[in-house]
Design a protein around this motif. Structure first.
Motif, short mmCIF file in Angstrom:
data_model
loop_
_atom_site.label_atom_id
_atom_site.label_comp_id
_atom_site.label_asym_id
_atom_site.label_seq_id
_atom_site.Cartn_x
_atom_site.Cartn_y
_atom_site.Cartn_z
N LEU A 25 78.18 36.81 35.00
CA LEU A 25 78.24 35.41 34.59
C LEU A 25 78.22 34.53 35.83
O LEU A 25 78.44 35.01 36.95
CB LEU A 25 79.51 35.15 33.79
N ARG A 26 78.01 33.24 35.65
CA ARG A 26 78.03 32.34 36.79
C ARG A 26 79.43 32.34 37.41
O ARG A 26 80.43 32.55 36.72
CB ARG A 26 77.58 30.93 36.39
N SER A 110 71.64 25.40 26.30
CA SER A 110 72.33 26.60 26.80
C SER A 110 71.80 27.85 26.11
O SER A 110 71.58 28.89 26.75
CB SER A 110 73.84 26.48 26.58
N HIS A 114 69.35 30.90 28.13
CA HIS A 114 69.70 32.33 28.21
C HIS A 114 68.97 33.17 27.16
O HIS A 114 69.36 34.32 26.93
CB HIS A 114 71.22 32.49 28.07
N ALA A 166 76.73 34.42 27.64
CA ALA A 166 76.33 33.55 28.75
C ALA A 166 76.02 32.14 28.26
O ALA A 166 76.33 31.16 28.95
CB ALA A 166 75.11 34.14 29.46
N THR A 169 79.28 30.23 27.92
CA THR A 169 79.79 29.77 29.20
C THR A 169 78.93 28.65 29.78
O THR A 169 79.42 27.78 30.49
CB THR A 169 79.90 30.93 30.21
N ALA A 183 73.03 33.39 36.47
CA ALA A 183 74.14 34.16 37.03
C ALA A 183 73.87 34.48 38.49
O ALA A 183 72.75 34.47 38.97
CB ALA A 183 74.32 35.45 36.24
#
Length: 204
Positions: A25-26, A110, A114, A166, A169, A183
């Motif tokens: 993840l980031r 978002s 992803h 992801a 987030t 990421a």
């Protein structure tokens, strides 16, 4: 002790969660498992997360993953993602009539970023403006945004939950003022000032 709830024999759910939590993840995301609700589906898993830069929390929220091998009509599938996103924005957002549309764009962009294909996607965005008067008049106004989102992931048979995790987030990061980022990248400066409300960790 495990905090998730997995129906006996639900190896599909167990494997999907294991693969999801192993994905990167980031770097601004700090997350942990929390007790999952027991009445929403045979197998459930839940987590809470914050977007943190330095020592400041920019946004926070919660994710619940539901799995019912028999499917549920309201989901149009056997999996369901149920998400909460919360952030406290700068006072300028108190007069931003388009905040709901902006919040919705955080959701859709978002998911797209992803490649998290979704159907039956819904979102409720609530803005709360707090202003103080009298003896408390010197307190600055605050603007809290709370988003409740749910969707059914596509590709139920060979489902990869990592893109959906992801995407959640990424929604948190957007609410916290961070630009989109894949990421394993360096932290980026916020585009607007935000911080997580004090109650964002409440599992509700």
């Amino acid at each position: 002790m495990s905090v998730h709830r997995i129906r006996s024999g639900d190896d599909t759910f167990r494997a999907a969660i294991s693969a999801m939590t192993a994905a990167p993840l980031r770097p601004e995301v700090e997350w942990r498992e929390i007790p999952a609700p027991s009445r929403m589906a045979p197998s459930t898993w839940a987590a809470t997360a914050e977007i943190v830069m330095g020592e400041e929390e920019l946004a926070g929220g919660r994710l619940v993953i539901l799995h019912d091998p028999a499917g549920q009509e309201s989901w149009d599938g056997t999996w369901r993602m149920v998400v909460l996103v919360q952030a406290q924005l700068e006072p300028e957002f108190a007069v931003e009539s388009m905040l709901g549309d902006v919040a919705w764009s955080w959701v859709t962009e978002s998911l797209e970023l992803h490649d998290a294909s979704a159907r039956e996607l819904g979102c409720t965005a609530t803005r709360v403006v707090s202003q103080s008067y009298g003896a408390l008049a010197e307190r600055p106004s605050t603007v809290d945004v709370e988003m409740r989102i749910s969707w059914t992931p596509e590709d139920d048979q060979e489902l990869d939950l990592a893109p959906h995790f992801a995407a959640w987030t990424a929604m948190l990061a957007a609410a916290g003022g961070l630009p989109p980022a894949p990421a394993r990248v360096a932290p980026l400066a916020p585009s607007h000032r935000a911080r997580a409300p004090h109650d964002c960790e409440d599992p509700g």
